[in-house]
Design a protein around this motif. Structure first.
Motif: not given
Length: 142
Positions: A81-84, A42-50
């Motif tokens: 990018f930071g989240l990823a 979920y975090a990776v998907i949120a990072a891509v969306a961001s």
């Protein structure tokens, strides 16, 4: 006359504790691993969306002359990018600190190091001339 060095030593041993993570000892460990991996997905998907939404806001803000929208878009891209990075590096960082902590020791042995004898013992005999040691500054670096 001989100068004696006296050291006092007190050792308290409460318990010997060892921590070794073992997957086979924890009930429900596979469900917990699946939960963490799902949260990471979920975090990776949120990072891509961001990154995508931030990039759109950045581009439109620059094109239309909206400085605030452009700044928010830049922040969104950097946050994505930071989240990823955090999602990708978390396991490596945690494993590094786990290995570092596992290699640390309390240093407790039968006789603590450095307390078995003094670092410098000087014997003074009356009637003998004393010697003075002189060091030049160049001796320190050789």
């Amino acid at each position: 006359m001989i100068v004696h060095a006296v050291t006092a030593q007190a050792t308290i041993v409460l318990a010997q504790v060892e921590v070794k993570p073992d997957d086979s000892k924890a009930p429900g460990i596979n469900a917990l691993k699946d939960l963490v991996n799902g949260l990471a997905a979920y975090a990776v998907i949120a990072a891509v969306a961001s990154v995508l939404l931030g990039g759109i806001a950045w581009a439109l803000g620059e094109r239309m002359g909206l400085d605030r929208t452009s700044a928010i878009g830049k922040s969104g891209v950097l946050a994505g990018f930071g989240l990823a990075f955090l999602v990708g590096a978390t396991a490596a960082v945690v494993n590094f600190f786990l290995a570092t902590g596992a290699s640390a020791s309390s240093g407790a042995v039968d006789q603590p190091r450095g307390l078995d004898r003094p670092a410098i013992v000087e014997t003074i005999n009356p009637g003998e001339p004393t010697q003075t040691l002189r060091h030049s500054p160049s001796d320190r670096f050789s």
